[in-house]
Design an enzyme around this catalytic site. Structure first.
Site, PDB file in Angstrom:
ATOM      1  N   TRP A 166       0.878  -1.175   0.000  1.00 44.01           N
ATOM      2  CA  TRP A 166       0.000   0.000   0.000  1.00 44.01           C
ATOM      3  C   TRP A 166       0.911   1.220   0.000  1.00 44.01           C
ATOM      4  O   TRP A 166       1.717   1.394   0.919  1.00 44.01           O
ATOM      5  CB  TRP A 166      -0.887   0.017   1.242  1.00 44.01           C
ATOM      6  CG  TRP A 166      -1.954  -1.043   1.281  1.00 44.01           C
ATOM      7  CD1 TRP A 166      -2.121  -2.068   0.411  1.00 44.01           C
ATOM      8  CD2 TRP A 166      -2.996  -1.162   2.258  1.00 44.01           C
ATOM      9  NE1 TRP A 166      -3.210  -2.825   0.777  1.00 44.01           N
ATOM     10  CE2 TRP A 166      -3.763  -2.300   1.908  1.00 44.01           C
ATOM     11  CE3 TRP A 166      -3.357  -0.433   3.393  1.00 44.01           C
ATOM     12  CZ2 TRP A 166      -4.871  -2.713   2.653  1.00 44.01           C
ATOM     13  CZ3 TRP A 166      -4.460  -0.839   4.133  1.00 44.01           C
ATOM     14  CH2 TRP A 166      -5.214  -1.954   3.772  1.00 44.01           C
ATOM     15  N   ARG A 170       2.365   9.692  -7.026  1.00 44.74           N
ATOM     16  CA  ARG A 170       1.534  10.610  -7.795  1.00 44.74           C
ATOM     17  C   ARG A 170       1.030   9.914  -9.061  1.00 44.74           C
ATOM     18  O   ARG A 170       1.747   9.149  -9.714  1.00 44.74           O
ATOM     19  CB  ARG A 170       2.292  11.883  -8.130  1.00 44.74           C
ATOM     20  CG  ARG A 170       3.338  11.749  -9.213  1.00 44.74           C
ATOM     21  CD  ARG A 170       4.173  13.007  -9.327  1.00 44.74           C
ATOM     22  NE  ARG A 170       4.880  13.088 -10.597  1.00 44.74           N
ATOM     23  CZ  ARG A 170       5.987  13.774 -10.796  1.00 44.74           C
ATOM     24  NH1 ARG A 170       6.528  14.446  -9.801  1.00 44.74           N
ATOM     25  NH2 ARG A 170       6.543  13.804 -11.992  1.00 44.74           N
ATOM     26  N   GLN A 187      11.396   2.031  -5.554  1.00 44.77           N
ATOM     27  CA  GLN A 187      10.313   2.016  -4.571  1.00 44.77           C
ATOM     28  C   GLN A 187       9.570   0.672  -4.644  1.00 44.77           C
ATOM     29  O   GLN A 187       9.622  -0.051  -5.633  1.00 44.77           O
ATOM     30  CB  GLN A 187       9.377   3.195  -4.804  1.00 44.77           C
ATOM     31  CG  GLN A 187      10.050   4.530  -4.517  1.00 44.77           C
ATOM     32  CD  GLN A 187       9.140   5.721  -4.729  1.00 44.77           C
ATOM     33  OE1 GLN A 187       8.123   5.645  -5.409  1.00 44.77           O
ATOM     34  NE2 GLN A 187       9.511   6.854  -4.148  1.00 44.77           N
ATOM     35  N   HIS A 188       8.834   0.379  -3.581  1.00 43.68           N
ATOM     36  CA  HIS A 188       8.226  -0.945  -3.474  1.00 43.68           C
ATOM     37  C   HIS A 188       7.252  -1.234  -4.612  1.00 43.68           C
ATOM     38  O   HIS A 188       7.250  -2.340  -5.167  1.00 43.68           O
ATOM     39  CB  HIS A 188       7.528  -1.081  -2.119  1.00 43.68           C
ATOM     40  CG  HIS A 188       8.495  -1.082  -0.967  1.00 43.68           C
ATOM     41  ND1 HIS A 188       8.100  -1.001   0.353  1.00 43.68           N
ATOM     42  CD2 HIS A 188       9.855  -1.154  -0.938  1.00 43.68           C
ATOM     43  CE1 HIS A 188       9.159  -1.027   1.130  1.00 43.68           C
ATOM     44  NE2 HIS A 188      10.236  -1.107   0.373  1.00 43.68           N
ATOM     45  N   ALA A 219       0.918   4.596   4.367  1.00 36.94           N
ATOM     46  CA  ALA A 219       1.196   4.400   2.945  1.00 36.94           C
ATOM     47  C   ALA A 219       2.226   5.402   2.439  1.00 36.94           C
ATOM     48  O   ALA A 219       2.899   5.152   1.432  1.00 36.94           O
ATOM     49  CB  ALA A 219      -0.094   4.524   2.136  1.00 36.94           C
ATOM     50  N   GLU A 229       1.738  -2.948   4.655  1.00 34.80           N
ATOM     51  CA  GLU A 229       1.281  -1.761   5.382  1.00 34.80           C
ATOM     52  C   GLU A 229      -0.002  -2.038   6.148  1.00 34.80           C
ATOM     53  O   GLU A 229      -0.233  -1.484   7.236  1.00 34.80           O
ATOM     54  CB  GLU A 229       1.083  -0.597   4.415  1.00 34.80           C
ATOM     55  CG  GLU A 229       2.360   0.066   3.938  1.00 34.80           C
ATOM     56  CD  GLU A 229       3.085  -0.713   2.858  1.00 34.80           C
ATOM     57  OE1 GLU A 229       4.204  -0.314   2.481  1.00 34.80           O
ATOM     58  OE2 GLU A 229       2.521  -1.738   2.369  1.00 34.80           O
ATOM     59  N   GLU A 278       6.731  20.070  -7.045  1.00 35.48           N
ATOM     60  CA  GLU A 278       7.249  19.046  -6.156  1.00 35.48           C
ATOM     61  C   GLU A 278       7.598  19.566  -4.764  1.00 35.48           C
ATOM     62  O   GLU A 278       7.591  20.755  -4.498  1.00 35.48           O
ATOM     63  CB  GLU A 278       8.473  18.375  -6.785  1.00 35.48           C
ATOM     64  CG  GLU A 278       8.136  17.106  -7.550  1.00 35.48           C
ATOM     65  CD  GLU A 278       7.510  16.023  -6.661  1.00 35.48           C
ATOM     66  OE1 GLU A 278       7.558  16.123  -5.413  1.00 35.48           O
ATOM     67  OE2 GLU A 278       6.963  15.076  -7.225  1.00 35.48           O
TER      68      GLU A 278
END
Length: 495
Positions: A166, A170, A187-188, A219, A229, A278
């Site tokens: 989870w 963006r 990232q996961h 998350a 998560e 950002e």
């Protein structure tokens, strides 16, 4: 108290005066983004937009769901309440709670009957499952599109079913049936997507908007790979999350969610995504090819609430909950390596470009025969190698007379304890990512550049450390007690 859905959390914000009900009509394009951004920059109450031009009556947008609070006596109330802590909890208390939850056995979510689940009050399938129905505003005027995900949660599962992730990433609306999502390989979710690509199968996904605030926070923070998560939130709550099955795949999602979008992700990076303003505080100027998220089903609560984060100059959720998650991960990593650490923090005003590592006065007893330079080097070796902390370019190692959540303390330490050229441990070939805003084009292109740990540690107490010219250190205890005893409690003035 733990809030199991977004609405009970908003009631709690209302109770402390940290929610602004915007009942006048606002345009559906930029006005919610502009109001949310100004609210973040002024530390104003979180805006709840209840009358959006062109939207179905009752459809709402919530801005700044976990930004800094408008209550000066409880600046982190939104994050604290989200995690079930008292609204006046401090940064170290919140970070310690996140660290402590790692050591609690996770609680698997429990599957409940979807018939009465709030998220299933309205169901759209096939051609009817269209994002155009929802009031998704532009966050900034130069964004590549309306961002359908800024504080929602993507759910994805590894092909073998052993890991469900989870996460917040963006996702830009392309049209009513397609979105383009930023998938970062390290990232996961990027790791899971890569597994599906290897198999040649589109990755099923669920995108949830308006889940319980603790779920959104978890998350948005780094926790160890392979840890679900959902289990972590169950440990935090001391009870499992209630989930229902997705309509079109075998994923499970929080039953109390406001909006649920389902579909599959393309096998290639085939759709332009961005630019987007950002966390570094600057408007984006580039787009990149990212995978397409195809929309196959949507369900939602009556009068749904769509959360909106407008990233930019501090302070917003990037500089509160994300920084707290990074601080929890950094503190856990340093302590696991045997380094004495009081706390860590990225001061909000630094846009997560500074990281302050605070050590106790007795650190030399824990690390005998270790110089301050060696200590600084070990900190950099650990933190700069961590995937969750890849965004960090600068670390300040400080004594515990510095409060890292107090900007005046941090600025004072940097101004008076950072040598112009010495006591700087430079890692010249560290990993660089484009979201950190302090590098040059050639470094972004190569993905390599310098990172630095500033060693500001002072001599040991009694061995050359200077006392502060402050109220606490420049006067005898009996004088300070007498001054405090006669200081009015209702004013800052002694008269």
């Amino acid at each position: 108290m733990h809030y199991k859905d977004l609405r009970s959390y908003l009631a709690a914000l209302d109770e402390i005066g940290d929610l602004a009900h915007i009942t006048r009509e606002v345009d559906g394009d930029l006005e919610p983004g502009a109001i949310t951004r100004r609210s973040c920059e002024l530390d104003a109450p979180a805006p709840l937009f209840e009358n959006i031009r062109g939207a179905t009556p009752g459809f709402r947008v919530l801005g700044a769901p976990a930004a800094r609070s408008s209550r000066k006596d409880m600046p982190y109330a939104r994050v604290a309440l989200s995690l079930g802590l008292p609204p006046a909890a401090s940064v170290p208390e919140i970070v310690d709670a996140l660290i402590a939850t790692r050591d609690i056995p996770g609680k698997k979510p429990v599957l409940v009957d979807a018939t009465n689940a709030p998220c299933r009050q309205n169901i759209l399938m096939g051609d009817d499952a269209n994002l155009d129905k929802f009031p998704i505003p532009f966050a900034h005027d130069t964004d590549g599109g309306r961002y359908a995900n800024t504080w929602g949660m993507l759910i994805a599962k590894s092909p073998d079913g052993k890991w469900t992730n989870w996460s917040i990433a963006r996702v830009m609306k392309v049209d009513g049936k397609r979105m383009a999502g930023l998938i970062v390989p390290s990232q996961h979710i990027g790791q899971i997507w890569a597994e599906w690509v290897k198999l040649g199968q589109p990755m099923p996904y669920v995108l949830v908007q308006g889940m319980a605030p603790a779920i959104a926070c978890v998350a948005g923070i780094p926790i160890p790979a392979g840890v679900d998560e959902a289990d972590y939130v169950g440990a935090l709550w001391n009870e499992p999350i209630e989930v229902v099955k997705a309509l079109t795949n075998d994923l499970e999602l929080p039953a109390n969610s406001e909006v649920v979008i389902e579909g599959h992700v393309s096998l290639t990076r085939d759709c332009p995504e961005g630019p987007y303003g950002e966390y570094s505080g600057y408007l984006g100027t580039h787009s990149s090819l990212q995978p397409t998220f195809h929309v196959e089903a949507i369900s939602y609560r009556d009068d749904p609430i769509w959360p909106l984060v407008v990233a930019g100059r501090p302070t917003d959720e990037s500089h509160t909950i994300w920084a707290m998650g990074m601080a929890a991960d950094a503190t856990a990593l340093l302590r696991a390596a045997g380094l004495p650490v009081t706390c860590t923090w990225a001061p909000e005003e630094s846009a997560v470009h500074w990281f302050v590592v605070v050590v106790p006065n007795d650190w030399r007893d824990v690390l005998p025969d270790t110089s301050t330079e060696e200590f600084a080097r070990r900190v950099g070796e650990i933190l700069f190698k961590a995937d969750s902390l890849v965004f960090l370019p600068k670390i300040y190692l400080v004594d515990d007379d510095i409060d890292p959540t107090k900007l005046s303390d941090v600025v004072w330490a940097i101004a008076t304890r950072v040598h112009p050229s010495r006591r700087q441990v430079v890692f010249s070939d560290a990993r660089v990512v484009s979201l950190a805003h302090c590098y040059e084009d050639d470094e972004y292109e190569s993905g390599k550049g310098p990172k630095i740990v500033f060693d500001t540690l002072q001599p040991a107490i009694g061995k050359g450390r200077l006392r502060h010219a402050s109220f606490d250190q420049a006067y005898p205890e009996d004088v300070r007690k007498r001054v405090l005893a006669n200081w009015p409690t209702t004013t800052k003035s002694p008269i």
